[in-house]
Design a protein around this motif. Structure first.
Motif, PDB file in Angstrom:
ATOM      1  N   LEU A 164       0.358  19.645   8.498  1.00  0.00           N
ATOM      2  CA  LEU A 164       1.108  18.681   7.702  1.00  0.00           C
ATOM      3  C   LEU A 164       0.879  18.957   6.223  1.00  0.00           C
ATOM      4  O   LEU A 164      -0.074  19.637   5.847  1.00  0.00           O
ATOM      5  N   ARG A 165       1.752  18.402   5.388  1.00  0.00           N
ATOM      6  CA  ARG A 165       1.493  18.438   3.950  1.00  0.00           C
ATOM      7  C   ARG A 165       0.186  17.704   3.668  1.00  0.00           C
ATOM      8  O   ARG A 165      -0.226  16.823   4.430  1.00  0.00           O
ATOM      9  N   GLU A 166      -0.438  18.050   2.567  1.00  0.00           N
ATOM     10  CA  GLU A 166      -1.798  17.572   2.318  1.00  0.00           C
ATOM     11  C   GLU A 166      -1.924  16.057   2.373  1.00  0.00           C
ATOM     12  O   GLU A 166      -2.826  15.522   3.026  1.00  0.00           O
ATOM     13  N   GLU A 167      -1.045  15.356   1.696  1.00  0.00           N
ATOM     14  CA  GLU A 167      -1.144  13.891   1.667  1.00  0.00           C
ATOM     15  C   GLU A 167      -0.955  13.300   3.058  1.00  0.00           C
ATOM     16  O   GLU A 167      -1.669  12.372   3.471  1.00  0.00           O
ATOM     17  N   ALA A 168       0.018  13.836   3.809  1.00  0.00           N
ATOM     18  CA  ALA A 168       0.256  13.364   5.170  1.00  0.00           C
ATOM     19  C   ALA A 168      -0.924  13.704   6.071  1.00  0.00           C
ATOM     20  O   ALA A 168      -1.306  12.914   6.951  1.00  0.00           O
ATOM     21  N   TYR A 169      -1.511  14.874   5.870  1.00  0.00           N
ATOM     22  CA  TYR A 169      -2.680  15.297   6.648  1.00  0.00           C
ATOM     23  C   TYR A 169      -3.840  14.324   6.449  1.00  0.00           C
ATOM     24  O   TYR A 169      -4.475  13.882   7.406  1.00  0.00           O
ATOM     25  N   LYS A 170      -4.128  13.977   5.197  1.00  0.00           N
ATOM     26  CA  LYS A 170      -5.245  13.071   4.907  1.00  0.00           C
ATOM     27  C   LYS A 170      -5.005  11.701   5.536  1.00  0.00           C
ATOM     28  O   LYS A 170      -5.931  11.082   6.075  1.00  0.00           O
ATOM     29  N   ALA A 171      -3.769  11.222   5.465  1.00  0.00           N
ATOM     30  CA  ALA A 171      -3.445   9.927   6.063  1.00  0.00           C
ATOM     31  C   ALA A 171      -3.571   9.995   7.585  1.00  0.00           C
ATOM     32  O   ALA A 171      -4.051   9.042   8.223  1.00  0.00           O
ATOM     33  N   PHE A 172      -3.148  11.111   8.162  1.00  0.00           N
ATOM     34  CA  PHE A 172      -3.248  11.274   9.614  1.00  0.00           C
ATOM     35  C   PHE A 172      -4.709  11.256  10.063  1.00  0.00           C
ATOM     36  O   PHE A 172      -5.052  10.618  11.071  1.00  0.00           O
ATOM     37  N   GLY A 178       0.765   4.571   6.585  1.00  0.00           N
ATOM     38  CA  GLY A 178       1.972   5.188   6.053  1.00  0.00           C
ATOM     39  C   GLY A 178       2.876   5.812   7.097  1.00  0.00           C
ATOM     40  O   GLY A 178       3.904   6.389   6.741  1.00  0.00           O
ATOM     41  N   PHE A 179       2.534   5.697   8.383  1.00  0.00           N
ATOM     42  CA  PHE A 179       3.325   6.325   9.441  1.00  0.00           C
ATOM     43  C   PHE A 179       4.228   5.290  10.117  1.00  0.00           C
ATOM     44  O   PHE A 179       3.759   4.280  10.627  1.00  0.00           O
ATOM     45  N   VAL A 237       0.817  -1.214   0.000  1.00  0.00           N
ATOM     46  CA  VAL A 237       0.000   0.000   0.000  1.00  0.00           C
ATOM     47  C   VAL A 237       0.847   1.260   0.000  1.00  0.00           C
ATOM     48  O   VAL A 237       0.344   2.351  -0.221  1.00  0.00           O
ATOM     49  N   LEU A 238       2.139   1.158   0.255  1.00  0.00           N
ATOM     50  CA  LEU A 238       2.999   2.328   0.384  1.00  0.00           C
ATOM     51  C   LEU A 238       3.485   2.761  -0.991  1.00  0.00           C
ATOM     52  O   LEU A 238       4.229   2.058  -1.659  1.00  0.00           O
ATOM     53  N   THR A 239       3.056   3.944  -1.420  1.00  0.00           N
ATOM     54  CA  THR A 239       3.438   4.479  -2.724  1.00  0.00           C
ATOM     55  C   THR A 239       4.270   5.732  -2.523  1.00  0.00           C
ATOM     56  O   THR A 239       3.806   6.696  -1.909  1.00  0.00           O
ATOM     57  N   LEU A 240       5.496   5.723  -3.025  1.00  0.00           N
ATOM     58  CA  LEU A 240       6.401   6.847  -2.825  1.00  0.00           C
ATOM     59  C   LEU A 240       6.290   7.850  -3.966  1.00  0.00           C
ATOM     60  O   LEU A 240       5.914   7.505  -5.085  1.00  0.00           O
ATOM     61  N   ASN A 241       6.648   9.089  -3.649  1.00  0.00           N
ATOM     62  CA  ASN A 241       6.769  10.108  -4.682  1.00  0.00           C
ATOM     63  C   ASN A 241       7.999   9.763  -5.501  1.00  0.00           C
ATOM     64  O   ASN A 241       9.129   9.887  -5.036  1.00  0.00           O
ATOM     65  N   SER A 242       7.809   9.317  -6.738  1.00  0.00           N
ATOM     66  CA  SER A 242       8.921   8.801  -7.537  1.00  0.00           C
ATOM     67  C   SER A 242       9.756   9.889  -8.199  1.00  0.00           C
ATOM     68  O   SER A 242      10.828   9.624  -8.702  1.00  0.00           O
ATOM     69  N   TYR A 274       6.526   9.725  14.740  1.00  0.00           N
ATOM     70  CA  TYR A 274       6.211   8.949  13.539  1.00  0.00           C
ATOM     71  C   TYR A 274       6.369   9.816  12.293  1.00  0.00           C
ATOM     72  O   TYR A 274       6.197  11.031  12.345  1.00  0.00           O
ATOM     73  N   SER A 275       6.693   9.157  11.176  1.00  0.00           N
ATOM     74  CA  SER A 275       6.938   9.862   9.930  1.00  0.00           C
ATOM     75  C   SER A 275       6.080   9.277   8.821  1.00  0.00           C
ATOM     76  O   SER A 275       5.949   8.044   8.706  1.00  0.00           O
ATOM     77  N   TYR A 276       5.516  10.155   7.991  1.00  0.00           N
ATOM     78  CA  TYR A 276       4.720   9.711   6.856  1.00  0.00           C
ATOM     79  C   TYR A 276       5.673   9.340   5.728  1.00  0.00           C
ATOM     80  O   TYR A 276       6.178  10.186   4.987  1.00  0.00           O
ATOM     81  N   ALA A 277       5.928   8.052   5.603  1.00  0.00           N
ATOM     82  CA  ALA A 277       6.987   7.531   4.743  1.00  0.00           C
ATOM     83  C   ALA A 277       6.860   7.878   3.265  1.00  0.00           C
ATOM     84  O   ALA A 277       7.882   8.140   2.613  1.00  0.00           O
ATOM     85  N   PRO A 278       5.658   7.883   2.658  1.00  0.00           N
ATOM     86  CA  PRO A 278       5.584   8.153   1.215  1.00  0.00           C
ATOM     87  C   PRO A 278       6.181   9.494   0.800  1.00  0.00           C
ATOM     88  O   PRO A 278       6.598   9.657  -0.343  1.00  0.00           O
ATOM     89  N   ILE A 279       6.231  10.455   1.733  1.00  0.00           N
ATOM     90  CA  ILE A 279       6.846  11.744   1.424  1.00  0.00           C
ATOM     91  C   ILE A 279       8.217  11.875   2.075  1.00  0.00           C
ATOM     92  O   ILE A 279       9.157  12.379   1.465  1.00  0.00           O
ATOM     93  N   SER A 280       8.350  11.438   3.305  1.00  0.00           N
ATOM     94  CA  SER A 280       9.607  11.669   4.029  1.00  0.00           C
ATOM     95  C   SER A 280      10.772  10.873   3.450  1.00  0.00           C
ATOM     96  O   SER A 280      11.924  11.322   3.517  1.00  0.00           O
TER      97      SER A 280
END
Length: 244
Positions: free
Chosen positions: A51-59, A169-170, A22-27, A190-196
């Motif tokens: 938080l950044r938008e994507e991280a906010y939604k996941a949070f 994603g955290f 499920v983890l999709t990174l910014n490529s 915790y860190s939102y991995a798809p962006i961090s």
């Protein structure tokens, strides 16, 4: 969803990887050095969340899931710009050296048990969070490891995070892995991995040593090349391996 914009402040200084499917990174990340060091304007989302938008939604999804299971996730800290981190660093440095009588290098070693050098904090990225459960009544400092361990007020919350946070994603950043160096164990961070992960990758491509040598804040005159190299290796890079 409430959208806010972070406005850069003026600096004031008194003295100067394996992932679940499920983890999709910014490529294709494109992060400026000012953005990576917390000196640029970035869009932040969520009142009191920041938080950044994507991280906010996941949070928000994680917060709702936790609430269903009886936990009330409260944000202690999220985005923190360079200048706020600079203030934290300088207050601690002056307290340790002037009030507690520590020598400069001793004070710096004490600071980096839990606090980062300005410009190197993961909280600059809008991806990292310090969280607790808002339900238990807790006195004193809430961000201490003992409160997340057996018998502590956040014990059950930590167990829930261990089981569920990665599905949102955290990932825990500073683990209790015995051989890990650098910052001490932080069961709340915790860190939102798809962006961090892409942001850390971009940061590693910069000349971090030179960037830090160009800064001017209280205590930085005591940074040697050897110290900075060790700090980069231990404090920036010796983290949860799933975040590299």
């Amino acid at each position: 969803m409430k959208r806010r914009t972070f406005i850069k402040k003026t600096a004031v200084s008194g003295l100067a990887c394996t992932f679940p499917p499920v983890l999709t990174l910014n490529s294709d990340p494109d992060y400026s050095i000012l953005e990576l060091m917390g000196k640029a304007e970035i869009e932040l989302f969520g009142e009191g969340i920041n938080l950044r938008e994507e991280a906010y939604k996941a949070f928000i999804k994680m917060k709702k899931a936790a609430f269903t299971d009886g936990f009330d996730i409260k944000m202690v800290s999220s985005f923190r710009d360079f200048y706020r981190q600079e203030g934290i660093w300088e207050r601690k440095y002056l307290r340790y050296t002037e009030d507690d009588g520590m020598q400069p290098l001793e004070a710096i070693d004490k600071i980096i048990e839990y606090s980062t050098i300005p410009g190197t904090s993961r909280h600059h990225w809008g991806t990292d969070i310090d969280i607790i459960d808002g339900n238990p009544k807790v006195s004193g400092d809430v961000l201490v490891p003992e409160k997340f361990e057996d018998g502590g007020p956040f014990m059950n919350f930590k167990a829930w995070l261990d089981e569920n946070s990665e599905s949102f994603g955290f990932y825990l950043v500073y683990t209790d892995e015995p051989k890990r160096r650098g910052f001490k164990y932080e069961p709340w961070h915790y860190s939102y991995a798809p962006i961090s992960i892409p942001m850390l990758t971009a940061f590693r491509k910069k000349n971090i040593l030179k960037l830090l040598q160009n800064e001017d804040f209280v205590g930085c005159e005591h940074f040697t090349t050897g110290f900075l190299k060790t700090y980069i290796q231990n404090n920036i890079l010796d983290i949860n391996r799933n975040l590299l």
